[in-house]
Motif scaffolding. Structure first.
Motif, PDB file in Angstrom:
ATOM      1  N   GLN A 194       1.178 -13.872  12.179  1.00 55.49           N
ATOM      2  CA  GLN A 194       2.504 -14.269  12.650  1.00 55.49           C
ATOM      3  C   GLN A 194       3.334 -14.859  11.529  1.00 55.49           C
ATOM      4  N   VAL A 195       2.688 -15.104  10.415  1.00 61.75           N
ATOM      5  CA  VAL A 195       3.294 -15.943   9.398  1.00 61.75           C
ATOM      6  C   VAL A 195       3.753 -15.166   8.186  1.00 61.75           C
ATOM      7  N   ASP A 196       2.916 -14.194   7.745  1.00 63.81           N
ATOM      8  CA  ASP A 196       3.132 -13.642   6.407  1.00 63.81           C
ATOM      9  C   ASP A 196       4.441 -12.882   6.286  1.00 63.81           C
ATOM     10  N   SER A 197       4.961 -12.346   7.408  1.00 61.58           N
ATOM     11  CA  SER A 197       6.194 -11.563   7.277  1.00 61.58           C
ATOM     12  C   SER A 197       7.429 -12.456   7.222  1.00 61.58           C
ATOM     13  N   VAL A 198       7.308 -13.710   7.594  1.00 58.33           N
ATOM     14  CA  VAL A 198       8.502 -14.528   7.749  1.00 58.33           C
ATOM     15  C   VAL A 198       8.555 -15.720   6.789  1.00 58.33           C
ATOM     16  N   CYS A 199       7.404 -16.107   6.228  1.00 61.24           N
ATOM     17  CA  CYS A 199       7.363 -17.353   5.457  1.00 61.24           C
ATOM     18  C   CYS A 199       7.761 -17.190   4.007  1.00 61.24           C
ATOM     19  N   ASP A 200       8.448 -18.207   3.488  1.00 58.49           N
ATOM     20  CA  ASP A 200       8.666 -18.276   2.053  1.00 58.49           C
ATOM     21  C   ASP A 200       7.419 -18.825   1.364  1.00 58.49           C
ATOM     22  N   ARG A 201       6.821 -19.823   2.007  1.00 58.81           N
ATOM     23  CA  ARG A 201       5.591 -20.408   1.457  1.00 58.81           C
ATOM     24  C   ARG A 201       4.631 -20.700   2.596  1.00 58.81           C
ATOM     25  N   VAL A 202       3.359 -20.740   2.271  1.00 60.35           N
ATOM     26  CA  VAL A 202       2.385 -21.170   3.263  1.00 60.35           C
ATOM     27  C   VAL A 202       1.490 -22.248   2.679  1.00 60.35           C
ATOM     28  N   GLY A 203       1.005 -23.106   3.553  1.00 62.59           N
ATOM     29  CA  GLY A 203      -0.030 -24.072   3.193  1.00 62.59           C
ATOM     30  C   GLY A 203      -1.172 -23.874   4.158  1.00 62.59           C
ATOM     31  N   ILE A 204      -2.382 -23.987   3.673  1.00 64.41           N
ATOM     32  CA  ILE A 204      -3.533 -23.831   4.558  1.00 64.41           C
ATOM     33  C   ILE A 204      -4.252 -25.167   4.679  1.00 64.41           C
ATOM     34  N   LEU A 205      -4.361 -25.620   5.909  1.00 65.51           N
ATOM     35  CA  LEU A 205      -4.971 -26.921   6.184  1.00 65.51           C
ATOM     36  C   LEU A 205      -6.361 -26.686   6.727  1.00 65.51           C
ATOM     37  N   ARG A 206      -7.293 -27.462   6.227  1.00 68.73           N
ATOM     38  CA  ARG A 206      -8.646 -27.371   6.767  1.00 68.73           C
ATOM     39  C   ARG A 206      -9.257 -28.751   6.789  1.00 68.73           C
ATOM     40  N   GLU A 207      -9.749 -29.149   7.960  1.00 69.95           N
ATOM     41  CA  GLU A 207     -10.354 -30.461   8.136  1.00 69.95           C
ATOM     42  C   GLU A 207      -9.493 -31.572   7.539  1.00 69.95           C
ATOM     43  N   GLY A 208      -8.209 -31.488   7.808  1.00 74.61           N
ATOM     44  CA  GLY A 208      -7.318 -32.566   7.407  1.00 74.61           C
ATOM     45  C   GLY A 208      -6.897 -32.556   5.956  1.00 74.61           C
ATOM     46  N   GLU A 209      -7.256 -31.502   5.237  1.00 75.00           N
ATOM     47  CA  GLU A 209      -6.855 -31.440   3.826  1.00 75.00           C
ATOM     48  C   GLU A 209      -6.174 -30.109   3.542  1.00 75.00           C
ATOM     49  N   LEU A 210      -5.211 -30.130   2.647  1.00 73.94           N
ATOM     50  CA  LEU A 210      -4.524 -28.915   2.248  1.00 73.94           C
ATOM     51  C   LEU A 210      -5.405 -28.201   1.229  1.00 73.94           C
ATOM     52  N   VAL A 211      -5.961 -27.038   1.610  1.00 77.73           N
ATOM     53  CA  VAL A 211      -6.888 -26.356   0.707  1.00 77.73           C
ATOM     54  C   VAL A 211      -6.199 -25.278  -0.116  1.00 77.73           C
ATOM     55  N   ALA A 212      -5.003 -24.873   0.278  1.00 79.50           N
ATOM     56  CA  ALA A 212      -4.271 -23.889  -0.527  1.00 79.50           C
ATOM     57  C   ALA A 212      -2.795 -23.988  -0.191  1.00 79.50           C
ATOM     58  N   GLU A 213      -1.974 -23.725  -1.171  1.00 80.72           N
ATOM     59  CA  GLU A 213      -0.533 -23.724  -0.926  1.00 80.72           C
ATOM     60  C   GLU A 213       0.114 -22.802  -1.939  1.00 80.72           C
ATOM     61  N   ASP A 214       0.875 -21.837  -1.463  1.00 79.44           N
ATOM     62  CA  ASP A 214       1.480 -20.878  -2.388  1.00 79.44           C
ATOM     63  C   ASP A 214       2.528 -20.067  -1.637  1.00 79.44           C
ATOM     64  N   THR A 215       3.266 -19.267  -2.383  1.00 81.07           N
ATOM     65  CA  THR A 215       4.124 -18.285  -1.725  1.00 81.07           C
ATOM     66  C   THR A 215       3.229 -17.145  -1.251  1.00 81.07           C
ATOM     67  N   ILE A 216       3.740 -16.355  -0.313  1.00 83.23           N
ATOM     68  CA  ILE A 216       2.945 -15.222   0.151  1.00 83.23           C
ATOM     69  C   ILE A 216       2.643 -14.281  -1.016  1.00 83.23           C
ATOM     70  N   SER A 217       3.645 -14.037  -1.866  1.00 88.90           N
ATOM     71  CA  SER A 217       3.394 -13.103  -2.975  1.00 88.90           C
ATOM     72  C   SER A 217       2.418 -13.724  -3.970  1.00 88.90           C
ATOM     73  N   GLY A 218       2.507 -15.037  -4.127  1.00 92.99           N
ATOM     74  CA  GLY A 218       1.551 -15.711  -4.997  1.00 92.99           C
ATOM     75  C   GLY A 218       0.134 -15.553  -4.484  1.00 92.99           C
ATOM     76  N   LEU A 219       0.002 -15.689  -3.170  1.00 91.84           N
ATOM     77  CA  LEU A 219      -1.324 -15.529  -2.579  1.00 91.84           C
ATOM     78  C   LEU A 219      -1.825 -14.099  -2.763  1.00 91.84           C
ATOM     79  N   ARG A 220      -0.892 -13.150  -2.595  1.00 91.03           N
ATOM     80  CA  ARG A 220      -1.285 -11.743  -2.781  1.00 91.03           C
ATOM     81  C   ARG A 220      -1.746 -11.504  -4.214  1.00 91.03           C
ATOM     82  N   ASP A 221      -1.020 -12.063  -5.175  1.00 89.12           N
ATOM     83  CA  ASP A 221      -1.422 -11.918  -6.575  1.00 89.12           C
ATOM     84  C   ASP A 221      -2.811 -12.500  -6.785  1.00 89.12           C
ATOM     85  N   ALA A 222      -3.018 -13.683  -6.175  1.00 87.53           N
ATOM     86  CA  ALA A 222      -4.286 -14.372  -6.388  1.00 87.53           C
ATOM     87  C   ALA A 222      -5.453 -13.560  -5.868  1.00 87.53           C
TER      88      ALA A 222
END
Lengths: 309, 282
Positions: A194-222
Motif C-alpha cells: 500500500q505504501v511503495d507507490s505513494v511514499c516519498d520516504r519510508v521508515g521501518i519500525l520493529r520492536e519500537g526501533e527504527l531499523v531502516a529509513e530511506d526513499t523507495i528508490s534508495g531501498l530499491r538500490d540497496a
C-alpha cells in the motif's frame, strides 16, 4: 512553516509496565513529504502516533509536530493536523453529516460537509446514522473528518483498513492530492504494497526501533545487488545456519526442512553453495530470485529471518 | 469555545439514547401519575389551613419520589460519558480534534445536564398540565423553583457519574461505582453514621443524644442537602429567614450551607474526574 519539520521525534521511549513499546526512537518527517511508516503489528506504530497526538505520554524523549511541543501545545497541533486514528469508533447515533459538522465546528473551519462527503465517496450515506456504516464506510467518514480545515499534516494510522482494493486506490489518490496541496502526510501500514507507490520516504519500525529509513528508490538500490538463493538439499546439517551466516555478504538465512533460503549479495552465491557442500549436504537443486521490496520488508520485520546488520 | 461544541455534540448523541428516553418517559409517567393521584386522593393532600389542594402540597408530595428517581437518571447519564468513549474508542475521534481533555469533561457535563433538564422539565410540564386541569390553583413561581432545584440536584449526580466515568476506562467499573454511590446516599448513609456513633459512644440509636458531627454528616449527603434547600425554598418565610439557621442551631443546619454542599457536589466530582482524565494514557 517552510524549513520546519512536520514531525520530529527525539529519543522517544515509551514503557507500558515492563513492556517497551518505543525504544529511543528518532524520526523526522519533512514538510510536504509523504512518509510511509512501516512495521508489523505490535511494532509500536500506533504508540508513536498516540505520542504525537498526546493520547499517551512518552516515558522519556521529546516529540514536536509542526514545531509545537506534543505535550504542552497539543491543541495547537490538533488544530492544524488531520487525523485518521487506529481503533476508533464512530458515534453510532450521529449521522455522517453530523460527524463532519462536529469536526468543522471543532476546528472552527468553514468546509462544506457535503463536499467532503462527496470527496470520500459516501454522499449517499450522509444522513444515515454512522452506527449502520460498514467498516469501509466508517473509514471513509473519518478520512473526511481528517480533511477538514485543510490540515498542514495528515496523520493516518493504517488508512487502508477495511477498504476494498478500489477504496484503497482512492485513499492513495486523496493522499497524493493532499501532498500536492502542500500537506505533509504521515501514514502507517503493515503492508508494504500500500505504501511503495505513494511514499516519498519510508521508515521501518520493529520492536519500537527504527531499523531502516530511506526513499523507495534508495531501498530499491540497496537491494538491487541482493538476491534470494533457494537451495534444496538432501539433508540439513545442524550448524548450517551459523556457517552460512558467517559468510561475507549473507544477510539472512532461513532453514525449512530440506530447503535453505539465503539472502545474499550476488557475489556470494558460489561461496554459499560450496559452504553447503562442505558441511556434508548434497545440493539437489537451487534457484536464484532477485530480491523484491517485499522480501526486504519481510527480512526486516519477520522474526524467523535473522537479519545480520 | 471548545466545550460548547462538545456539549452540543454530546447533547445530540446522548439525547438519542433509547435508555434515556425510556427513563424520561418513566419520569413523565411518574410525575403525571403522582399529579393525578395527589388530586384524587384526599389523604395525600397536606393538612393545610383549609385542606385545599395546593401546588405547594403537591411539590412536597413529589419531593420523596424525586429524591429517588432523579439520582438514577443523573448517574445513568453520567457514568458512560467518558469511560464509554474510552472503552469503545470514539474518544480518539474526539481528541483528534482540537479539544482539551478538560473541555471534553466540561462539555459532556453541560451536554448531559441539559439532557437531564429537558427530561425533568418535560416530566413536570406534563404534571403541571394535569394539575392545572384538575385543580386550577397553582403557584408557578414556587413550582419553577422546585424544577430548578431538581435540575441542580440532578446535576450533582451527573457530576458524580462523570467523575466515576473519568476515573476508570471500564464502563463496568464505573457502573459498579455509581450503583455503590446510589446505595450509599439513599440507604446506607444514616446507618454508617449510626455505626460510627455506636463506635464512639458505645450506645446505639443515639441514646446519649444526637451529636453535632452527626448533624453535619447528615447534611453532607446530597439528598439531605437537597431536602434542606427545598424545604427552605418552598417555605412561606422570607428568603433571608429561610436560608439562615434557626437561632441556637449550628450554621451547618442552615439552608445556605446546604446549598453550598449541593453546589460542591455539582462541581467537585467532575473536577476530580478532570484531574485524573488529564493525566492518563488513553
Amino acid at each position: 512553516m517552510s524549513g520546519m519539520a512536520a514531525i520530529e521525534l527525539q529519543g522517544v521511549t515509551k514503557r507500558f509496565g515492563d513492556v517497551i513499546a518505543l525504544n529511543d526512537l528518532n524520526l523526522t518527517v519533512e514538510d510536504g513529504e509523504i512518509y510511509g511508516f512501516l512495521g508489523p503489528n505490535g511494532a509500536g506504530k500506533s504508540t508513536t502516533i498516540n505520542v504525537l497526538l498526546d493520547f499517551v505520554r512518552p516515558t522519556s524523549g521529546n516529540a514536536r509536530v509542526l514545531g509545537y511541543d506534543a505535550r504542552a501545545e497539543s491543541t495547537q497541533i490538533r488544530q492544524r493536523v488531520g487525523v485518521l486514528p487506529d481503533g476508533y469508533h464512530v458515534y453510532d447515533r450521529l449521522t455522517g453529516r453530523q460527524h463532519l459538522q462536529f469536526a468543522i465546528d471543532s476546528k472552527d473551519a468553514d468546509d462544506d460537509p457535503d463536499e467532503l462527503l462527496a470527496r470520500v465517496g459516501i454522499s449517499e450515506a450522509a444522513d444515515r446514522k454512522a452506527g449502520g456504516y460498514s467498516k469501509g464506510m466508517a473509514q471513509r467518514l473519518v478520512l473526511g473528518m481528517a480533511l477538514v480545515g485543510e490540515p498542514e499534516l495528515l496523520i493516518l494510522d493504517e488508512p487502508s483498513t477495511g477498504l476494498d482494493p478500489a477504496g484503497a486506490r482512492e485513499m492513495r489518490e486523496i493522499i497524493r492530492e493532499e501532498r500536492d496541496r502542500g500537506a505533509a502526510v504521515f501514514f502507517s501500514s503493515h503492508i508494504l504494497g500500500q505504501v511503495d507507490s505513494v511514499c516519498d520516504r519510508v521508515g521501518i519500525l520493529r520492536e519500537g526501533e527504527l531499523v531502516a529509513e530511506d526513499t523507495i528508490s534508495g531501498l530499491r538500490d540497496a537491494i538491487g545487488t541482493q538476491s534470494t538463493l533457494v537451495v534444496h538439499v538432501d539433508q540439513t546439517p545442524a550448524d548450517i545456519k551459523q556457517r552460512l551466516r558467517a559468510l561475507n555478504g549473507v544477510t539472512g538465512v532461513m532453514v525449512d526442512d530440506t530447503t535453505i533460503t539465503v539472502e545474499a549479495n550476488d557475489g556470494s552465491k558460489s561461496a554459499v553453495l560450496s559452504t553447503i557442500e562442505e558441511s556434508g549436504a548434497t545440493v539437489e537443486d537451487f534457484a536464484t530470485e532477485d530480491a523484491s521490496l517485499e522480501d526486504l520488508f519481510m527480512a526486516y520485520t519477520n522474526d524467523e529471518r535473522q537479519v545480520v546488520a | 469555545m471548545s466545550w460548547t461544541v462538545v456539549a452540543q455534540k454530546d447533547f445530540r448523541d446522548a439525547g438519542r439514547s433509547k435508555t434515556l428516553w425510556a427513563v424520561s418517559l418513566l419520569f413523565v409517567l411518574f410525575a403525571t401519575g403522582a399529579a393525578i393521584m395527589y388530586a384524587q386522593i384526599p389523604a395525600l393532600q397536606q393538612a393545610g389551613a383549609n385542606s385545599a389542594i395546593s401546588s405547594l402540597g403537591f411539590v412536597n408530595f413529589l419531593q420523596g419520589p424525586v429524591t429517588i428517581l432523579v439520582p438514577v437518571i443523573g448517574l445513568m447519564l453520567g457514568y458512560k460519558a467518558i469511560s464509554g468513549e474510552v472503552e469503545n474508542g470514539s474518544v480518539k475521534l474526539l481528541l483528534s480534534l482540537p479539544h482539551r481533555r478538560s473541555s471534553v469533561v466540561a462539555g459532556k457535563f453541560v451536554g448531559r445536564v441539559t439532557v437531564l433538564a429537558v427530561s425533568i422539565i418535560i416530566g413536570f410540564a406534563v404534571a403541571t398540565a394535569v394539575m392545572l386541569a384538575l385543580y386550577p390553583e397553582l403557584s408557578p413561581g414556587r413550582f419553577a423553583l422546585f424544577v430548578l432545584l431538581a435540575v441542580l440536584f440532578g446535576a450533582a449526580y451527573v457530576s458524580i457519574g462523570i467523575g466515576f466515568s473519568a476515573l476508570t476506562k471500564s464502563t463496568t467499573k464505573a457502573g459498579a461505582g455509581i450503583f455503590g454511590v446510589y446505595l450509599l446516599f439513599n440507604w446506607l448513609w444514616g446507618t454508617i453514621g449510626m455505626g460510627v456513633d455506636w463506635f464512639i459512644s458505645g450506645t446505639l440509636f443515639f441514646r446519649q443524644g444526637v451529636p453535632d458531627w452527626y448533624l453535619l454528616y447528615t447534611q453532607l449527603n446530597p439528598n439531605s442537602a437537597f431536602r434542606t434547600v427545598l424545604g427552605a425554598a418552598l417555605s412561606d418565610a422570607s428568603v433571608n429567614d429561610a436560608l439562615t439557621a434557626q437561632p441556637g442551631d449550628p450554621f451547618f443546619l442552615s439552608a445556605w450551607f446546604a446549598l453550598l454542599i449541593l453546589i460542591a457536589w455539582v462541581v467537585l466530582p467532575a473536577a476530580l474526574g478532570t484531574l485524573r482524565f488529564r493525566s492518563v494514557d488513553l
